[in-house]
Scaffold this motif. Structure first.
Motif, short mmCIF file in Angstrom:
data_model
loop_
_atom_site.label_atom_id
_atom_site.label_comp_id
_atom_site.label_asym_id
_atom_site.label_seq_id
_atom_site.Cartn_x
_atom_site.Cartn_y
_atom_site.Cartn_z
N HIS A 53 0.81 -1.22 0.00
CA HIS A 53 0.00 0.00 0.00
C HIS A 53 0.85 1.27 0.00
O HIS A 53 0.32 2.36 0.21
N ASN A 54 2.16 1.14 -0.23
CA ASN A 54 3.03 2.31 0.01
C ASN A 54 2.79 3.50 -0.92
O ASN A 54 3.25 4.60 -0.64
N ALA A 55 2.06 3.29 -2.01
CA ALA A 55 1.76 4.43 -2.89
C ALA A 55 0.40 5.06 -2.57
O ALA A 55 0.03 6.07 -3.16
N ARG A 56 -0.33 4.44 -1.65
CA ARG A 56 -1.68 4.94 -1.33
C ARG A 56 -1.59 6.16 -0.41
O ARG A 56 -0.67 6.28 0.39
N PRO A 57 -2.56 7.08 -0.53
CA PRO A 57 -2.50 8.31 0.26
C PRO A 57 -2.58 8.07 1.77
O PRO A 57 -2.13 8.89 2.56
N PHE A 58 -3.15 6.92 2.17
CA PHE A 58 -3.32 6.67 3.60
C PHE A 58 -2.18 5.85 4.21
O PHE A 58 -2.25 5.46 5.37
N TYR A 59 -1.12 5.60 3.43
CA TYR A 59 -0.03 4.73 3.91
C TYR A 59 0.59 5.23 5.23
O TYR A 59 0.81 4.45 6.17
N GLY A 60 0.85 6.53 5.31
CA GLY A 60 1.45 7.10 6.53
C GLY A 60 0.53 6.94 7.73
O GLY A 60 0.95 6.50 8.81
N GLU A 61 -0.74 7.26 7.51
CA GLU A 61 -1.73 7.13 8.58
C GLU A 61 -1.85 5.67 9.04
O GLU A 61 -1.90 5.37 10.23
N LEU A 62 -1.88 4.78 8.06
CA LEU A 62 -2.04 3.35 8.34
C LEU A 62 -0.87 2.81 9.15
O LEU A 62 -1.06 2.11 10.16
N THR A 63 0.35 3.14 8.75
CA THR A 63 1.51 2.57 9.44
C THR A 63 1.68 3.20 10.83
O THR A 63 2.10 2.52 11.76
N GLU A 64 1.32 4.46 10.97
CA GLU A 64 1.36 5.07 12.31
C GLU A 64 0.33 4.45 13.23
O GLU A 64 0.60 4.14 14.39
N PHE A 65 -0.86 4.26 12.70
CA PHE A 65 -1.92 3.61 13.49
C PHE A 65 -1.50 2.20 13.89
O PHE A 65 -1.61 1.81 15.06
N MET A 66 -0.98 1.42 12.95
CA MET A 66 -0.67 0.02 13.23
C MET A 66 0.53 -0.16 14.15
O MET A 66 0.70 -1.22 14.75
N SER A 67 1.37 0.89 14.26
CA SER A 67 2.51 0.81 15.18
C SER A 67 2.23 1.59 16.46
O SER A 67 3.09 1.70 17.33
N GLY A 68 1.03 2.11 16.60
CA GLY A 68 0.69 2.99 17.73
C GLY A 68 0.27 2.29 19.00
O GLY A 68 0.00 2.94 20.01
N GLY A 69 0.20 0.98 18.98
CA GLY A 69 -0.20 0.24 20.18
C GLY A 69 -0.07 -1.24 19.92
O GLY A 69 0.14 -1.67 18.78
N PRO A 70 -0.21 -2.04 20.98
CA PRO A 70 -0.09 -3.49 20.81
C PRO A 70 -1.18 -4.08 19.92
O PRO A 70 -2.27 -3.51 19.78
N ILE A 71 -0.85 -5.21 19.34
CA ILE A 71 -1.78 -5.97 18.50
C ILE A 71 -1.74 -7.44 18.92
O ILE A 71 -0.84 -7.84 19.64
N VAL A 72 -2.70 -8.21 18.44
CA VAL A 72 -2.63 -9.67 18.56
C VAL A 72 -2.57 -10.21 17.14
O VAL A 72 -3.42 -9.87 16.30
N ALA A 73 -1.55 -11.01 16.87
CA ALA A 73 -1.39 -11.64 15.55
C ALA A 73 -1.71 -13.12 15.70
O ALA A 73 -1.35 -13.73 16.71
N ALA A 74 -2.40 -13.69 14.72
CA ALA A 74 -2.75 -15.11 14.84
C ALA A 74 -2.89 -15.78 13.47
O ALA A 74 -3.24 -15.12 12.49
N ILE A 75 -2.60 -17.07 13.44
CA ILE A 75 -2.87 -17.90 12.27
C ILE A 75 -4.09 -18.75 12.60
O ILE A 75 -4.17 -19.35 13.68
N LEU A 76 -5.04 -18.75 11.69
CA LEU A 76 -6.32 -19.43 11.90
C LEU A 76 -6.51 -20.55 10.89
O LEU A 76 -6.10 -20.42 9.74
N GLU A 77 -7.17 -21.61 11.34
CA GLU A 77 -7.37 -22.77 10.48
C GLU A 77 -8.86 -23.10 10.36
O GLU A 77 -9.58 -23.11 11.36
#
Ligand code: GDP
Length: 138
Positions: A53-77
């Motif tokens: 998404h690095n050419a999209r206008p919201f890329y900066g907002e998106l990456t700041e938001f996603m690094s702005g706090g903890p997340i839970v990552a998971a693999i689902l089956e």
């Protein structure tokens, strides 16, 4: 067709205290959690994860938001995991998400939309590998 997909519970949903609620919806829909971790991305890692998404206008907002706090990552089956999980999370913009979907219930906006779900088998593999090594992913 693969039977695995990758998800993140995003910082807005973690902040809102909705990890348990969302995991419950995931389980109730028939997905098995086969790997999971609570972590926080750096801005650089978020940039790498969302590189397509690095050419999209919201890329900066998106990456700041996603690094702005903890997340839970998971693999689902589950059978037909990628498509069925996209159905469970609903449209990117929660205003357009169907009733009963995770984003309809827990997302506030198109940017802060509670959960990620892989959009293809290929990306599910790439994204799962981004977060989990072989030991962590039985
Ligand atoms: P998804 O596959 O439904 O997650 O949607 P996309 O692949 O199109 O976009 C990836 C993520 O970028 C979304 O889940 C949002 O978090 C974010 N995003 C998409 N569109 C916008 C937008 O217009 N503004 C902002 N701030 N973020 C957006």
């Amino acid at each position: 067709m693969s039977n695995r997909t990758f998800t993140m519970i995003k910082p807005d949903a973690v902040r809102g205290g909705n990890i348990g609620n969302i995991l419950q919806m995931i389980n109730a829909a028939g997905f098995k959690i086969v790997a999971m971790k609570y972590t926080k991305l750096s801005l650089e890692q978020a940039g790498k994860f969302y590189e397509v998404h690095n050419a999209r206008p919201f890329y900066g907002e998106l990456t700041e938001f996603m690094s702005g706090g903890p997340i839970v990552a998971a693999i689902l089956e589950k059978e037909n995991a990628v498509a069925d999980f996209r159905k469970l999370i609903g449209a990117t913009n929660p205003a357009q998400a169907e009733e009963g979907t995770i984003r309809k219930k827990y997302a506030a906006s198109v940017g802060e939309n509670a959960v990620h779900g892989s959009d293809s088998d290929e990306n599910a593999k790439i994204e799962g590998d981004f977060f989990f090594n072989g030991l962590e992913r039985p």
